[in-house]
Write a protein that holds these residues in place. Structure first.
Motif, PDB file in Angstrom:
ATOM      1  N   GLY A 482      -3.474  81.639 -29.814  1.00  0.00           N
ATOM      2  CA  GLY A 482      -4.853  82.058 -29.709  1.00  0.00           C
ATOM      3  C   GLY A 482      -5.975  81.734 -30.719  1.00  0.00           C
ATOM      4  N   ARG A 483      -5.684  80.523 -31.334  1.00  0.00           N
ATOM      5  CA  ARG A 483      -6.692  79.836 -32.157  1.00  0.00           C
ATOM      6  C   ARG A 483      -7.498  78.854 -31.194  1.00  0.00           C
ATOM      7  NH1 ARG A 483      -4.903  80.346 -37.595  1.00  0.00           N
ATOM      8  NH2 ARG A 483      -3.865  82.281 -37.787  1.00  0.00           N
ATOM      9  N   VAL A 484      -8.856  78.995 -31.638  1.00  0.00           N
ATOM     10  CA  VAL A 484      -9.718  77.910 -31.108  1.00  0.00           C
ATOM     11  C   VAL A 484      -9.682  76.655 -31.569  1.00  0.00           C
ATOM     12  CG1 VAL A 484     -12.165  77.368 -30.608  1.00  0.00           C
ATOM     13  CG2 VAL A 484     -11.469  80.059 -30.692  1.00  0.00           C
ATOM     14  N   TYR A 526     -17.276  77.243 -39.124  1.00  0.00           N
ATOM     15  CA  TYR A 526     -15.642  77.415 -38.635  1.00  0.00           C
ATOM     16  C   TYR A 526     -15.281  75.961 -39.051  1.00  0.00           C
ATOM     17  CZ  TYR A 526     -17.432  81.931 -36.791  1.00  0.00           C
ATOM     18  OH  TYR A 526     -17.889  82.961 -36.691  1.00  0.00           O
ATOM     19  N   ASP A 527     -14.969  75.545 -39.945  1.00  0.00           N
ATOM     20  CA  ASP A 527     -14.406  74.031 -40.256  1.00  0.00           C
ATOM     21  C   ASP A 527     -13.035  74.010 -39.657  1.00  0.00           C
ATOM     22  OD1 ASP A 527     -13.648  76.148 -42.455  1.00  0.00           O
ATOM     23  OD2 ASP A 527     -12.542  74.220 -43.395  1.00  0.00           O
ATOM     24  N   LYS A 528     -12.297  74.841 -39.382  1.00  0.00           N
ATOM     25  CA  LYS A 528     -11.039  74.725 -38.846  1.00  0.00           C
ATOM     26  C   LYS A 528     -11.006  74.393 -37.272  1.00  0.00           C
ATOM     27  CE  LYS A 528      -8.131  77.535 -41.906  1.00  0.00           C
ATOM     28  NZ  LYS A 528      -7.190  78.490 -41.688  1.00  0.00           N
ATOM     29  N   ILE A 529     -12.266  74.568 -36.551  1.00  0.00           N
ATOM     30  CA  ILE A 529     -12.699  74.153 -35.201  1.00  0.00           C
ATOM     31  C   ILE A 529     -13.130  73.033 -35.297  1.00  0.00           C
ATOM     32  CG2 ILE A 529     -13.731  74.765 -33.113  1.00  0.00           C
ATOM     33  CD1 ILE A 529     -13.849  77.942 -33.824  1.00  0.00           C
ATOM     34  N   ASP A 589      -9.349  83.341 -39.826  1.00  0.00           N
ATOM     35  CA  ASP A 589      -8.489  82.551 -39.485  1.00  0.00           C
ATOM     36  C   ASP A 589      -9.238  81.282 -39.108  1.00  0.00           C
ATOM     37  OD1 ASP A 589      -6.451  84.225 -39.672  1.00  0.00           O
ATOM     38  OD2 ASP A 589      -6.810  84.871 -37.616  1.00  0.00           O
ATOM     39  N   HIS A 590     -10.365  81.091 -38.943  1.00  0.00           N
ATOM     40  CA  HIS A 590     -10.933  79.752 -38.308  1.00  0.00           C
ATOM     41  C   HIS A 590     -11.793  78.996 -39.564  1.00  0.00           C
ATOM     42  CE1 HIS A 590      -9.812  81.434 -34.675  1.00  0.00           C
ATOM     43  NE2 HIS A 590      -9.711  80.224 -34.037  1.00  0.00           N
ATOM     44  N   THR A 591     -11.712  79.510 -40.859  1.00  0.00           N
ATOM     45  CA  THR A 591     -12.702  78.985 -41.927  1.00  0.00           C
ATOM     46  C   THR A 591     -11.924  78.979 -43.110  1.00  0.00           C
ATOM     47  OG1 THR A 591     -14.669  79.172 -42.922  1.00  0.00           O
ATOM     48  CG2 THR A 591     -13.412  80.996 -42.650  1.00  0.00           C
ATOM     49  N   THR A 592     -12.164  77.742 -44.091  1.00  0.00           N
ATOM     50  CA  THR A 592     -11.555  77.722 -45.245  1.00  0.00           C
ATOM     51  C   THR A 592     -12.750  77.822 -46.276  1.00  0.00           C
ATOM     52  OG1 THR A 592     -11.842  75.426 -45.224  1.00  0.00           O
ATOM     53  CG2 THR A 592      -9.737  76.305 -44.597  1.00  0.00           C
ATOM     54  N   ASP A 593     -14.148  78.178 -45.744  1.00  0.00           N
ATOM     55  CA  ASP A 593     -15.124  78.356 -46.748  1.00  0.00           C
ATOM     56  C   ASP A 593     -14.919  79.399 -47.421  1.00  0.00           C
ATOM     57  OD1 ASP A 593     -17.706  78.321 -47.762  1.00  0.00           O
ATOM     58  OD2 ASP A 593     -18.603  77.248 -46.118  1.00  0.00           O
ATOM     59  N   GLU A 594     -14.733  79.177 -48.862  1.00  0.00           N
ATOM     60  CA  GLU A 594     -14.659  80.486 -49.873  1.00  0.00           C
ATOM     61  C   GLU A 594     -15.974  81.286 -49.596  1.00  0.00           C
ATOM     62  OE1 GLU A 594     -14.837  80.934 -54.446  1.00  0.00           O
ATOM     63  OE2 GLU A 594     -15.271  79.239 -53.658  1.00  0.00           O
ATOM     64  N   ARG A 595     -17.087  80.866 -49.641  1.00  0.00           N
ATOM     65  CA  ARG A 595     -18.449  81.465 -49.704  1.00  0.00           C
ATOM     66  C   ARG A 595     -18.332  82.396 -48.416  1.00  0.00           C
ATOM     67  NH1 ARG A 595     -23.204  77.700 -50.746  1.00  0.00           N
ATOM     68  NH2 ARG A 595     -24.308  79.526 -51.085  1.00  0.00           N
ATOM     69  N   LEU A 596     -18.110  81.564 -47.241  1.00  0.00           N
ATOM     70  CA  LEU A 596     -18.138  82.604 -45.878  1.00  0.00           C
ATOM     71  C   LEU A 596     -17.020  83.738 -46.101  1.00  0.00           C
ATOM     72  CD1 LEU A 596     -19.043  83.402 -43.319  1.00  0.00           C
ATOM     73  CD2 LEU A 596     -17.383  81.650 -42.509  1.00  0.00           C
ATOM     74  N   CYS A 633     -20.912  89.524 -37.033  1.00  0.00           N
ATOM     75  CA  CYS A 633     -21.513  88.190 -36.719  1.00  0.00           C
ATOM     76  C   CYS A 633     -21.686  87.724 -37.962  1.00  0.00           C
ATOM     77  CB  CYS A 633     -22.905  88.361 -36.078  1.00  0.00           C
ATOM     78  SG  CYS A 633     -23.800  86.963 -35.703  1.00  0.00           S
ATOM     79  N   VAL A 634     -21.708  86.152 -37.955  1.00  0.00           N
ATOM     80  CA  VAL A 634     -21.804  85.478 -39.012  1.00  0.00           C
ATOM     81  C   VAL A 634     -22.626  84.421 -38.933  1.00  0.00           C
ATOM     82  CG1 VAL A 634     -19.515  85.999 -40.026  1.00  0.00           C
ATOM     83  CG2 VAL A 634     -19.996  83.984 -39.025  1.00  0.00           C
ATOM     84  N   MET A 635     -23.455  83.972 -39.788  1.00  0.00           N
ATOM     85  CA  MET A 635     -24.139  82.748 -39.807  1.00  0.00           C
ATOM     86  C   MET A 635     -24.311  82.000 -41.172  1.00  0.00           C
ATOM     87  SD  MET A 635     -27.949  82.281 -37.957  1.00  0.00           S
ATOM     88  CE  MET A 635     -28.903  82.549 -39.375  1.00  0.00           C
ATOM     89  N   LEU A 636     -24.271  80.767 -41.200  1.00  0.00           N
ATOM     90  CA  LEU A 636     -24.662  79.765 -42.347  1.00  0.00           C
ATOM     91  C   LEU A 636     -26.046  79.093 -41.803  1.00  0.00           C
ATOM     92  CD1 LEU A 636     -24.036  78.266 -44.711  1.00  0.00           C
ATOM     93  CD2 LEU A 636     -22.666  76.614 -43.334  1.00  0.00           C
ATOM     94  N   ARG A 637     -26.851  79.372 -42.779  1.00  0.00           N
ATOM     95  CA  ARG A 637     -28.300  78.771 -42.571  1.00  0.00           C
ATOM     96  C   ARG A 637     -28.897  78.379 -43.976  1.00  0.00           C
ATOM     97  NH1 ARG A 637     -32.273  78.033 -38.973  1.00  0.00           N
ATOM     98  NH2 ARG A 637     -34.488  77.883 -39.618  1.00  0.00           N
ATOM     99  N   GLU A 638     -29.284  77.008 -44.162  1.00  0.00           N
ATOM    100  CA  GLU A 638     -29.856  76.597 -45.504  1.00  0.00           C
ATOM    101  C   GLU A 638     -29.241  77.082 -46.780  1.00  0.00           C
ATOM    102  OE1 GLU A 638     -33.888  77.686 -44.902  1.00  0.00           O
ATOM    103  OE2 GLU A 638     -34.485  76.108 -43.275  1.00  0.00           O
ATOM    104  N   ASN A 639     -27.955  76.609 -46.764  1.00  0.00           N
ATOM    105  CA  ASN A 639     -27.293  77.015 -48.009  1.00  0.00           C
ATOM    106  C   ASN A 639     -27.238  78.447 -48.028  1.00  0.00           C
ATOM    107  OD1 ASN A 639     -25.717  76.207 -50.220  1.00  0.00           O
ATOM    108  ND2 ASN A 639     -27.531  76.357 -51.513  1.00  0.00           N
TER     109      ASN A 639
END
Length: 778
Positions: A482-484, A526-529, A589-596, A633-639
Motif C-alpha cells: 500500500g505504499r506509493v 516525500y523523498d521515499k516516492i 511512511d513516505h518520508t525520512t525528512d526529520e523536519r517534516l 495536509c502538509v507542504m514544504l515551501r522555501e525552506n
C-alpha cells in the motif's frame, strides 16, 4: 517600546541624506555618515543620482544612516504588505549592529530613496541585504572605534550602540561625526526593466543582492532575532496618524472616476455628454477605450461619471465560456508539450506498469481573486519636462516603475514611484501591476495635471486580474504493502502571469506582455516516492482577444504551489484511505525528512489527533444533523515546513460545511519574530479557509457577474473557527518563508475532513452548499 517607519518627503533626496559627504580618491570610495563642516553637498555622484532618480547601491549611506542622536535610518526597496517585515528588518539590523530595534527607522519602497528594489514577497532576500549591510557597517565601526579609543578591535564590546573598551566608550553617533568610512557595498543584479515576451514581461524584478560574506552573528547567539518585538506602524494606524495612499493630495490635483464597459471586450462607440450646468468643473478625458471623468471636486467627478456612463455606448462582445464551463474549456483545449516537466517519464511509466494497484483522480478549482477590502487608488503627476511621479501601495515599486516607463515610451530614470500604506494585495502587484496606477498616469499626461484615481468595489471585482481556474490529473501506483511507488501529475491552467496595466490595455498604449505558460511549483516532501513526474501546461487568458485581454491571470499568495499542492495532498489523502491507513502515519511512511516528521508530530499532538483511517466509522452523507470530520495536509515551501489539520462539521441535507477548529504548524528554520509569525499563520488560515469554503469568480459569456460581496463571498468573522498555532524554531536551518504556505495547507485539509465526515471525496473547491448537496446526492 515603540518602533516607527521613516516618513518620506517628496524631494528626490532628503536633506539629511549623508551620502552627500562622500568623495572618491584614487578609485577608492570613502563614505561619510555625517556631513563634515564645509564639505560640498553637490558632488558628481550627487548630481548623477538626481539625474537617474536612483541611489547608488554601492554607497553605504544609500542603505544606512547613523544620526547624531544614535538613531539609524535604513532603506529597503521592499514594502510592508502585512507580513511584518518592517518589524523584523529592524531586528536583523539591530542584531548585527548591537543596537535596539526601536532606534531604527525604515524608508521603504520609494524608488528614488531606496537602493535595491525587489519583491516585497521576497522579504527574506530583502532582509539578507540589510543584514549584510549592517554587518559590513559594524565591522567598519569597530575599526573606527579602535582607532579613536586606541584599543584593539578584539577588546571592544558594543551594547545598545555604545562601543566600549579599555575603560573608555563612545556612541555610534559621536564616533562617525566628521569621519569617513572606507566602505563600499558589493552588489549584483539589475533593476527592473521591460522585456516584452519574457516570463512576466519585466526582468530584474528580484532587484539587487548584497554579496560577500561579512561576519554575522550565529543564529544560536541571536539576542534580538527570535524575540517578539512589535511591528512598526501599528500605533500610527490605531491612532489615525498613518498617511495612506488614498490620503495624497497635490496642488491642482484632479479626481477621476473611470467609465468602463459592461464587458471586458468591446470597443467604444460614443461617449455620453457632461451636463455643465449640473457639473460645471467636470471634464471627459479619453484615449482609445479608456474613458474617465475628472474634476477638482471628487463628488462631482463621481456623480458626473455616472451620468456620462449612462450615455456611453460600446460594441457587443461575448468571448468567455461561462464560469460553469471552465473545466470543459480546459479539457477540450489542444495542449502542446508541457511548459515545464519535472521527473523522469520512463522511470515513472515503468514503475506504474509494475504497480500492484493504481488510482487516478482529477482535482479542480474555479477562478478566484485577490479581493482586497479597500479599493485600489493611485495618484500620478506627469510633468511637461517628462518626469513622472506615482504614489501607490504597490508591492513592486521598481517593477511598476518599469511598466509605467514602457507604457509612456520613456526610461525608468524619468519615473519615481512613492510607496504608502493601503489595503492588502495577496500577490496581485508582485510583478508591477495591477491597479489604478496606469489609469492615473495616462489621465495626468492627457490633462497636464496631477490626477487621483480611485476604483470602486465593482470596478475592482470586474477589471482586476484574477487567479485562474485549473484542472489537475493525478495518478499513483502502489506496491503490495500500500505504499506509493510512483506518481504522475498533469496540471492545466490559463495564463497565471499577466499583470499588464489595464489602463494601458484600454488606451492602446504599449504593454510589456508576458509569455503564457505553466510551471511546476511543488517542493517535494516525500523523498521515499522517488518515481515521480510532474507536468505543467499553460494557455492564454480566457477571452484573450478582448480589448482588455479578457480574464487576465495573475499569481496569488503561494502561487502555483497552492493549486498543485491541493492535488498532490488530495491524492495522498485518497491513497491513505485506499491503504486503510491513518493519513498522518501514511505521510510518515513516505518520508525520512526529520523536519517534516517533527512538525507533523507536533501539530498532530497539539490537535489531539487520534490515529485511525478515514472515513470515520460514523460517516454519513444524509441527514439534517451535523457529522464531524478531520483531515490533514502538509507542504514544504522555501525552506519552511507546514502542516494543517482541519476539524469540520457537515450538515448533509443543507450542504453547510463549517470549520470548527484549525491547527496549523510551521517550522521555517529560525523564527525571527514569534508573535508576527503566529499572526501570519492565523491570517493565512483565514485566507485559505475562505478559499476552501466560499470563493469563486463567476462570469457569463460576456462579463464577470461576481462584482460585490454578495456574489463574491468570503468567510465572515462569525464563521471563523478556533485557530491554534504550533510554531517550531530551529537555529540550525537558516531562515525560511514564514508567511506563504499557511493559506495553502487549508483547502486540502478541509476536503480531507469532508471525506472523513461523509465518505465522499470532494475534489473541487469551494465547498459551497449547492455543490456539497449535489456531490452528496451523487
Amino acid at each position: 517600546m515603540t518602533m516607527k517607519t521613516e516618513t518620506s518627503s517628496d524631494s528626490l533626496l532628503p536633506n539629511t541624506l549623508t551620502r552627500r559627504g562622500f568623495v572618491k580618491r584614487g578609485g577608492v570610495l570613502f563614505v561619510s555618515f555625517a556631513i563634515p563642516a564645509g564639505f560640498s553637498a553637490q558632488t558628481a555622484e550627487g548630481k548623477a543620482s538626481l539625474e537617474t532618480n536612483q541611489l547608488d547601491p554601492t554607497l553605504l549611506a544609500s542603505w544606512l544612516e547613523i544620526r547624531s542622536d544614535n538613531t539609524i535610518v535604513a532603506r529597503t526597496g521592499r514594502t510592508e504588505t502585512g507580513t511584518g517585515m518592517s518589524g523584523y528588518y529592524t531586528q536583523a539590523i539591530a542584531e548585527e549592529m548591537s543596537v535596539r530595534p526601536e532606534t531604527i527607522s525604515l524608508i521603504m519602497g520609494d524608488t528614488d530613496k531606496t537602493p535595491d528594489g525587489g519583491y516585497s514577497a521576497g522579504f527574506l532576500s530583502g532582509m539578507t541585504n540589510v543584514r549584510k549591510v549592517a554587518a559590513y557597517t559594524y565591522q567598519a565601526l569597530l575599526k573606527l572605534a579602535a582607532g579613536q579609543l586606541d584599543v584593539p578591535v578584539v577588546d571592544l564590546t558594543v551594547v545598545d550602540g555604545v562601543v566600549s573598551g579599555g575603560g573608555k566608550s563612545i556612541r555610534y553617533g559621536k564616533l562617525v561625526e566628521g569621519q569617513h568610512l572606507d566602505l563600499k557595498i558589493p552588489v549584483t543584479g539589475e533593476f527592473a526593466k521591460a522585456a516584452p515576451g519574457n516570463w512576466v514581461g519585466v526582468v530584474g524584478l528580484g532587484g539587487l543582492t548584497v554579496t560577500g560574506d561579512p561576519p554575522m552573528r550565529p543564529l544560536n547567539q541571536c539576542k534580538v532575532m527570535g524575540t517578539s518585538f512589535p511591528v512598526p506602524g501599528i500605533p500610527d494606524k490605531v491612532t489615525g496618524k498613518t498617511q495612506w495612499s488614498c490620503d495624497v493630495t497635490l496642488p491642482g490635483m484632479l479626481h477621476a472616476r473611470m467609465i468602463r464597459p459592461a464587458t471586458p471586450g468591446p470597443t467604444l462607440i460614443s461617449v455620453g455628454a457632461v451636463d455643465k450646468k449640473q457639473f460645471p468643473t467636470a471634464e471627459i478625458v479619453k484615449k482609445g477605450n479608456l474613458v474617465a471623468v475628472v474634476s477638482p471636486n471628487e463628488w462631482e467627478a463621481i456623480n458626473a461619471s455616472r451620468a456620462v456612463a449612462a450615455g456611453t455606448t460600446w460594441t457587443e462582445w461575448a468571448g468567455l465560456p461561462g464560469s460553469e464551463n471552465v473545466t470543459k474549456t480546459l479539457r477540450v483545449y489542444k495542449w502542446d508539450a508541457p511548459s515545464e516537466s519535472r521527473g523522469k517519464a520512463a522511470e515513472v511509466t515503468a514503475a506504474m506498469a509494475k504497480a500492484a494497484k493504481t488510482i487516478s483522480a482529477s482535482y479542480e478549482q474555479p477562478y478566484v481573486r485577490h479581493a482586497p477590502i479597500g479599493p485600489f487608488v493611485a495618484v500620478a503627476d506627469v510633468r511637461s519636462d517628462g518626469s513622472v511621479t506615482v504614489w501607490t501601495h504597490s508591492a513592486q515599486s521598481q517593477g511598476l516603475r518599469a511598466r509605467i516607463a514602457y507604457m509612456l515610451g520613456t526610461t525608468p530614470e524619468h519615473v519615481v514611484v512613492r510607496w504608502l500604506d493601503h489595503s492588502g494585495q495577496y500577490g496581485r502587484t508582485t510583478f508591477g501591476g495591477d491597479g489604478a496606477e496606469s489609469d492615473a498616469v495616462i489621465l495626468s499626461q492627457l490633462t497636464g495635471k496631477p490626477v487621483r484615481v480611485q476604483w470602486t468595489l465593482q470596478e475592482d471585482m470586474m477589471w482586476s486580474s484574477v487567479s485562474p481556474g485549473w484542472v489537475s490529473d493525478v495518478q499513483a501506483g502502489f506496491d503490495v504493502n500500500g505504499r506509493v511507488i510512483a506518481l504522475h501529475s498533469s496540471f492545466y491552467s490559463p495564463h497565471m502571469m499577466d499583470p499588464r496595466p489595464i489602463g494601458a490595455l484600454l488606451a492602446g498604449m504599449p504593454c510589456s506582455a508576458s509569455k503564457p505558460g505553466g510551471w511546476v511549483a511543488t517542493e517535494w516532501p516525500y523523498d521515499k516516492i522517488q518515481n515521480r513526474l510532474e507536468d505543467a501546461y499553460g494557455m492564454a487568458d480566457l477571452g484573450a482577444d478582448a480589448t482588455s485581454s479578457g480574464l487576465r491571470g495573475n499569481i496569488m499568495r503561494t502561487p502555483g504551489q497552492r493549486q498543485q499542492n491541493f492535488a498532490l495532498e488530495g491524492l495522498m489523502n485518497e491513497a491513505a484511505a485506499a491503504a486503510n491507513t491513518d493519513p498522518i502515519q501514511f505521510r510518515l511512511d513516505h518520508t525520512t525528512d526529520e523536519r517534516l516528521i517533527n512538525i507533523l508530530k507536533a501539530t498532530a499532538k497539539a490537535a489531539g489527533w487520534e490515529s485511525r483511517s478515514s472515513p470515520h466509522l460514523q460517516a454519513r452523507k444524509t441527514g439534517s444533523t451535523r457529522v464531524n470530520g478531520r483531515g490533514v495536509c502538509v507542504m514544504l515551501r522555501e525552506n519552511a515546513y507546514w502542516v494543517g489539520i482541519a476539524e469540520i462539521t457537515v450538515v448533509p441535507d443543507t450542504g453547510v460545511v463549517q470549520v470548527s477548529r484549525f491547527t496549523i504548524g510551521g517550522e521555517p528554520g529560525k523564527i525571527i519574530n514569534p508573535r508576527q509569525f503566529g499572526l501570519c499563520m492565523k491570517s493565512g488560515v483565514v485566507m485559505g479557509l475562505s478559499e476552501a469554503l466560499r470563493e469563486e469568480v463567476t462570469f457569463d459569456k460576456s462579463k464577470v457577474t461576481s462584482t460585490n460581496w454578495d456574489r463574491y463571498k468570503i468567510l465572515t468573522m462569525e464563521e471563523m473557527p478556533e485557530i491554534k498555532v504550533v510554531p517550531l524554531s530551529r537555529d540550525d536551518k537558516d531562515f525560511g518563508g514564514g508567511s506563504e504556505g499557511a493559506n495553502a495547507v487549508c483547502p486540502p485539509a478541509v476536503t480531507a475532513a469532508f471525506f472523513d465526515a461523509t465518505g465522499v471525496q470532494a475534489r473541487r473547491i469551494p465547498l459551497a452548499p449547492a455543490y456539497v448537496t449535489t456531490l452528496l446526492k451523487g
